[in-house]
Write a protein that holds these residues in place. Structure first.
Motif, PDB file in Angstrom:
ATOM      1  N   HIS A 154       7.155   6.530   8.798  1.00 52.82           N
ATOM      2  CA  HIS A 154       6.760   7.871   8.373  1.00 52.82           C
ATOM      3  C   HIS A 154       7.985   8.766   8.190  1.00 52.82           C
ATOM      4  O   HIS A 154       7.911   9.973   8.347  1.00 52.82           O
ATOM      5  N   THR A 155       9.090   8.142   7.825  1.00 53.35           N
ATOM      6  CA  THR A 155      10.319   8.908   7.584  1.00 53.35           C
ATOM      7  C   THR A 155      10.168   9.730   6.313  1.00 53.35           C
ATOM      8  O   THR A 155       9.252   9.517   5.509  1.00 53.35           O
ATOM      9  N   GLU A 156      11.091  10.650   6.114  1.00 54.23           N
ATOM     10  CA  GLU A 156      11.073  11.449   4.894  1.00 54.23           C
ATOM     11  C   GLU A 156      11.168  10.547   3.664  1.00 54.23           C
ATOM     12  O   GLU A 156      10.451  10.746   2.677  1.00 54.23           O
ATOM     13  N   ASP A 157      12.046   9.544   3.712  1.00 54.48           N
ATOM     14  CA  ASP A 157      12.170   8.625   2.581  1.00 54.48           C
ATOM     15  C   ASP A 157      10.878   7.860   2.319  1.00 54.48           C
ATOM     16  O   ASP A 157      10.487   7.661   1.169  1.00 54.48           O
ATOM     17  N   ALA A 158      10.207   7.417   3.374  1.00 58.68           N
ATOM     18  CA  ALA A 158       8.950   6.682   3.216  1.00 58.68           C
ATOM     19  C   ALA A 158       7.876   7.553   2.576  1.00 58.68           C
ATOM     20  O   ALA A 158       7.136   7.101   1.699  1.00 58.68           O
ATOM     21  N   ILE A 159       7.807   8.799   2.988  1.00 59.01           N
ATOM     22  CA  ILE A 159       6.829   9.724   2.407  1.00 59.01           C
ATOM     23  C   ILE A 159       7.175   9.998   0.942  1.00 59.01           C
ATOM     24  O   ILE A 159       6.290  10.084   0.088  1.00 59.01           O
ATOM     25  N   ARG A 160       8.451  10.088   0.634  1.00 61.17           N
ATOM     26  CA  ARG A 160       8.860  10.307  -0.762  1.00 61.17           C
ATOM     27  C   ARG A 160       8.460   9.124  -1.652  1.00 61.17           C
ATOM     28  O   ARG A 160       8.082   9.310  -2.806  1.00 61.17           O
TER      29      ARG A 160
ATOM     30  N   THR B  93       5.854   7.254  -1.222  1.00 62.98           N
ATOM     31  CA  THR B  93       4.419   7.450  -1.435  1.00 62.98           C
ATOM     32  C   THR B  93       4.180   8.460  -2.549  1.00 62.98           C
ATOM     33  O   THR B  93       3.365   8.229  -3.451  1.00 62.98           O
ATOM     34  N   GLN B  94       4.894   9.579  -2.506  1.00 64.28           N
ATOM     35  CA  GLN B  94       4.713  10.616  -3.513  1.00 64.28           C
ATOM     36  C   GLN B  94       5.159  10.139  -4.891  1.00 64.28           C
ATOM     37  O   GLN B  94       4.497  10.404  -5.893  1.00 64.28           O
ATOM     38  N   GLN B  95       6.272   9.424  -4.953  1.00 63.44           N
ATOM     39  CA  GLN B  95       6.751   8.916  -6.241  1.00 63.44           C
ATOM     40  C   GLN B  95       5.764   7.912  -6.848  1.00 63.44           C
ATOM     41  O   GLN B  95       5.540   7.921  -8.066  1.00 63.44           O
ATOM     42  N   ALA B  96       5.176   7.061  -6.021  1.00 64.30           N
ATOM     43  CA  ALA B  96       4.170   6.110  -6.523  1.00 64.30           C
ATOM     44  C   ALA B  96       2.962   6.863  -7.066  1.00 64.30           C
ATOM     45  O   ALA B  96       2.454   6.544  -8.153  1.00 64.30           O
ATOM     46  N   ALA B  97       2.508   7.876  -6.355  1.00 68.10           N
ATOM     47  CA  ALA B  97       1.377   8.675  -6.832  1.00 68.10           C
ATOM     48  C   ALA B  97       1.736   9.383  -8.136  1.00 68.10           C
ATOM     49  O   ALA B  97       0.945   9.381  -9.090  1.00 68.10           O
ATOM     50  N   ASN B  98       2.915   9.972  -8.206  1.00 64.84           N
ATOM     51  CA  ASN B  98       3.357  10.661  -9.427  1.00 64.84           C
ATOM     52  C   ASN B  98       3.428   9.695 -10.607  1.00 64.84           C
ATOM     53  O   ASN B  98       3.076  10.058 -11.733  1.00 64.84           O
ATOM     54  N   PHE B  99       3.867   8.479 -10.353  1.00 71.54           N
ATOM     55  CA  PHE B  99       3.948   7.476 -11.410  1.00 71.54           C
ATOM     56  C   PHE B  99       2.570   7.234 -12.030  1.00 71.54           C
ATOM     57  O   PHE B  99       2.429   7.138 -13.242  1.00 71.54           O
ATOM     58  N   PHE B 100       1.547   7.151 -11.205  1.00 70.72           N
ATOM     59  CA  PHE B 100       0.214   6.828 -11.712  1.00 70.72           C
ATOM     60  C   PHE B 100      -0.489   8.006 -12.396  1.00 70.72           C
ATOM     61  O   PHE B 100      -1.388   7.795 -13.178  1.00 70.72           O
TER      62      PHE B 100
ATOM     63  N   HIS C  82       0.842  -1.199   0.000  1.00 70.04           N
ATOM     64  CA  HIS C  82       0.000   0.000   0.000  1.00 70.04           C
ATOM     65  C   HIS C  82       0.878   1.250   0.000  1.00 70.04           C
ATOM     66  O   HIS C  82       1.300   1.716   1.052  1.00 70.04           O
ATOM     67  N   PRO C  83       1.145   1.816  -1.171  1.00 65.86           N
ATOM     68  CA  PRO C  83       2.036   2.975  -1.224  1.00 65.86           C
ATOM     69  C   PRO C  83       1.490   4.195  -0.499  1.00 65.86           C
ATOM     70  O   PRO C  83       2.253   5.081  -0.124  1.00 65.86           O
ATOM     71  N   GLU C  84       0.211   4.249  -0.271  1.00 69.46           N
ATOM     72  CA  GLU C  84      -0.386   5.416   0.391  1.00 69.46           C
ATOM     73  C   GLU C  84      -0.238   5.398   1.905  1.00 69.46           C
ATOM     74  O   GLU C  84      -0.387   6.428   2.571  1.00 69.46           O
TER      75      GLU C  84
END
Length: 88
Positions: free
Chosen positions: A69-75, A77-84, A54-56
């Motif tokens: 909930h690290t900065e890398d983990a949030i990134r 999530t954002q990269q997966a959303a940007n991909f779609f 679950h990327p979200e």
């Protein structure tokens, strides 16, 4: 994630000639029993990407402590959303 019921190991996926010729493995994960399973694949010749995670969750689910909930983990999530939502 319980890979013994729902996941496929990288070795098993690569041994299946039909799966191996369609999908490349992008990521693997480890389940609660320390078994490695394929967690992201992408088709070689089709516009198909599949997640077994679950990327979200990293950005939006704050209950379980196992979700980072690290900065890398949030990134991620954002990269997966940007991909779609990218435009090709």
């Amino acid at each position: 994630m319980d890979s013994k019921n729902y996941g496929i190991s990288p070795e098993r996926m690569q041994a299946n000639q039909e799966l191996a010729k369609i999908f490349k493995i992008l990521t693997t994960s480890v389940d609660e029993y320390n078994k490695v399973y394929v967690s992201t694949v992408q088709a070689y010749n089709y516009p198909v990407t599949a997640f077994q995670w679950h990327p979200e969750k990293n950005a939006f689910e704050w209950g379980p402590k196992a979700i980072p909930h690290t900065e890398d983990a949030i990134r991620v999530t954002q990269q997966a959303a940007n991909f779609f939502i990218r435009y090709d």
